[in-house]
Design a protein around this motif. Structure first.
Motif, PDB file in Angstrom:
ATOM      1  N   GLY A  76      24.439  20.986  64.018  1.00  0.00           N
ATOM      2  CA  GLY A  76      23.058  20.686  63.648  1.00  0.00           C
ATOM      3  C   GLY A  76      23.013  19.618  62.566  1.00  0.00           C
ATOM      4  N   ALA A  79      23.479  16.399  64.203  1.00  0.00           N
ATOM      5  CA  ALA A  79      22.256  16.050  64.941  1.00  0.00           C
ATOM      6  C   ALA A  79      21.287  15.327  64.001  1.00  0.00           C
ATOM      7  CB  ALA A  79      21.613  17.304  65.527  1.00  0.00           C
ATOM      8  N   LEU A  80      21.151  15.856  62.789  1.00  0.00           N
ATOM      9  CA  LEU A  80      20.258  15.232  61.797  1.00  0.00           C
ATOM     10  C   LEU A  80      20.775  13.850  61.391  1.00  0.00           C
ATOM     11  CD1 LEU A  80      19.637  18.440  59.642  1.00  0.00           C
ATOM     12  CD2 LEU A  80      17.846  17.154  60.828  1.00  0.00           C
ATOM     13  N   ALA A  83      20.285  11.428  64.215  1.00  0.00           N
ATOM     14  CA  ALA A  83      18.857  11.089  64.354  1.00  0.00           C
ATOM     15  C   ALA A  83      18.473  10.000  63.356  1.00  0.00           C
ATOM     16  CB  ALA A  83      18.004  12.337  64.151  1.00  0.00           C
ATOM     17  N   ASP A 173      13.703  19.190  61.842  1.00  0.00           N
ATOM     18  CA  ASP A 173      14.863  20.065  61.685  1.00  0.00           C
ATOM     19  C   ASP A 173      14.496  21.392  62.343  1.00  0.00           C
ATOM     20  OD1 ASP A 173      16.828  21.830  60.964  1.00  0.00           O
ATOM     21  OD2 ASP A 173      17.046  21.076  58.917  1.00  0.00           O
ATOM     22  N   CYS A 195      16.047  18.175  66.171  1.00  0.00           N
ATOM     23  CA  CYS A 195      17.462  18.488  65.941  1.00  0.00           C
ATOM     24  C   CYS A 195      17.685  19.994  65.994  1.00  0.00           C
ATOM     25  CB  CYS A 195      17.883  17.957  64.574  1.00  0.00           C
ATOM     26  SG  CYS A 195      17.685  16.177  64.440  1.00  0.00           S
ATOM     27  N   SER A 197      20.606  23.323  66.069  1.00  0.00           N
ATOM     28  CA  SER A 197      21.950  23.786  65.714  1.00  0.00           C
ATOM     29  C   SER A 197      22.302  24.971  66.603  1.00  0.00           C
ATOM     30  CB  SER A 197      21.987  24.239  64.258  1.00  0.00           C
ATOM     31  OG  SER A 197      23.145  25.027  64.013  1.00  0.00           O
ATOM     32  N   ILE A 213      20.237  16.894  69.910  1.00  0.00           N
ATOM     33  CA  ILE A 213      18.982  16.225  69.581  1.00  0.00           C
ATOM     34  C   ILE A 213      18.151  16.160  70.861  1.00  0.00           C
ATOM     35  CG2 ILE A 213      20.113  14.842  67.757  1.00  0.00           C
ATOM     36  CD1 ILE A 213      18.598  12.964  70.585  1.00  0.00           C
TER      37      ILE A 213
END
Ligand code: PLP
Length: 403
Positions: A76, A79-80, A83, A173, A195, A197, A213
């Motif tokens: 996760g 992913a952030l 992004a 998030d 995003c 997790s 994502i």
């Protein structure tokens, strides 16, 4: 397909047994044959990184969330980071976010070289306050990064309006919020990029780390597909430097099995929350304990069930619960603006009173889907006892002060 949670749980907990904050074993037991078969199949294939299992799972998540694209990655947190990288956010840019969240919410901003701009949260949802967001916009603002904390969406209507007005991106998030909804739409498709997790204790948890994502923007999806493999544009041609952040085939295969059960498990968490409401109401704990609100235009999926303990009694109640064998925890004890690693931004204690108060009085109770009614009853019984002890101590102190 999904079976009702109650029938998948073969045990009934005897009274006075400890109740853990989370126990992943009953969930595994309920889907063991499906998971084991899948793991076996991936091992036979010996294809471990990306591949068909990952692309199938990406399609399933995209379909589940009703987003055009979904791209798997290693966590996760990644992913952030991916992004923000895909939005070209870096040094000199500001990203507005909440100080009341897990560390990764803000660390991703710092990691790409941008500046986290914290604004306070609201009392009702514990999520970022849109009025404060708007007040924090500057010419350097590149994105708003709301968190759907504990599994309930932030005020995405107001946040989207601000984003459109100022022509900035929204990165959700949604790490704690897969399956959660805002006005009938799923978390993860309410902004520019969502995003997720798949950390094992999230609502859709893998057998290790994993993330994803989601986006409707084909350019962003394409860029993230490249960024997750070192920025490879194909044939070992690198137009930019990315990360090594892929989703494993094993994770994707296991998560694909689990996704089919996600809504049933979310319903189990909601049922447990309603039992808490019923039982706490019955115990008259309202002067000390306030239960989380569910706002009417949202579907809360309760990654955590966090109550507030008033009058400075949180730690007392928490310790007393633990002594009685009830698992509980504090998410999160230190707001992000007060973390030592962000000291150079110059935030002060007292700046975000709602977040700071929450970090002092919040407490998570067991909520995982497989809990039985008798276990919830046990938690509430112990909570009532803990509250009564705390009340007596408080009254005793008041008497001592008066004397
Ligand atoms: C878990 C979590 C993350 C990070 O996810 P990982 O997969 O552990 O990297 C980010 N934000 C929030 C709010 C989370 O709860």
């Amino acid at each position: 397909m999904s079976t009702p949670v109650a029938s998948t749980v073969p045990f009934s907990t005897p009274v006075n047994e400890p109740v853990p904050l989370i126990d992943l074993k009953p969930q595994y037991q309920s889907i063991k044959s499906e998971v084991d078969e899948t793991v076996q199949r991936v091992f036979e294939s010996q294809g471990f990184v990306l591949g068909e299992d990952v692309s199938n799972f990406e399609d399933e998540v995209a379909k589940y969330c009703d987003s055009r694209h979904a791209v798997g990655c290693a966590s996760g947190t990644d992913a952030l980071i991916l992004a923000l990288m895909a939005l070209d956010i870096g040094p000199g840019d500001e990203v507005i976010t909440t100080p009341f969240s897990f560390f990764a919410t803000a660390s991703c901003i710092e990691r790409v070289g941008a500046t986290p701009i914290f604004v306070d949260v609201k009392e009702d949802s514990f999520n970022i306050n849109p009025i404060a967001v708007e007040a924090a916009i500057t010419p350097h603002t590149k994105a708003i990064l709301p968190v759907h904390l504990y599994g309930q969406c932030a005020d995405m209507d107001a946040i989207s309006r601000i984003a459109v007005k100022h022509n900035i991106a929204v990165v959700e998030d949604a790490a704690q919020a897969i399956g959660s909804e805002f006005q009938g739409r799923k978390a993860g498709v309410l902004g520019t990029i969502g995003c997720f997790s798949f950390f094992p204790t999230k609502n859709l948890g893998g057998a290790g780390d994993g993330g994803m994502i989601s986006t409707d923007d084909p350019q962003i999806a394409k860029r993230i597909r490249s960024l997750r493999v070192h920025g490879d544009a194909g044939r070992y041609e690198h137009l930019e430097v990315g990360l090594n952040s892929r989703l494993d085939a094993l994770q994707a295969a296991v998560l694909s099995v689990k996704l089919r059960h996600l809504d049933t498990w979310s319903a189990g968490r909601q049922r447990n929350a309603s039992w808490y409401r019923e039982l706490c109401d019955h115990e008259n704990l309202g002067d000390i304990i306030s239960l989380p609100q569910t706002l009417s235009d949202r579907k809360h999926v309760y990654n955590q069930f966090c109550v507030r303990v008033g009058e400075g009694l949180r730690d007392q109640v928490l310790n007393s619960l633990r002594e009685q064998g009830i698992g509980c925890a504090v998410y999160y004890p230190k707001p992000l603006h007060l973390q030592p690693c962000f000291a150079h931004h110059g935030y002060q204690k007292g700046q975000f009173p709602v977040s700071e108060k929450l970090s002092e009085d919040i407490m998570a109770l067991p909520i995982f889907a497989e809990l039985t009614r008798s276990q919830i009853e046990r938690v509430v019984e112990c909570l009532a006892k803990a509250v009564n002890i705390a009340r007596e101590n408080r009254n005793w102190k008041t008497i001592q002060k008066a004397a």
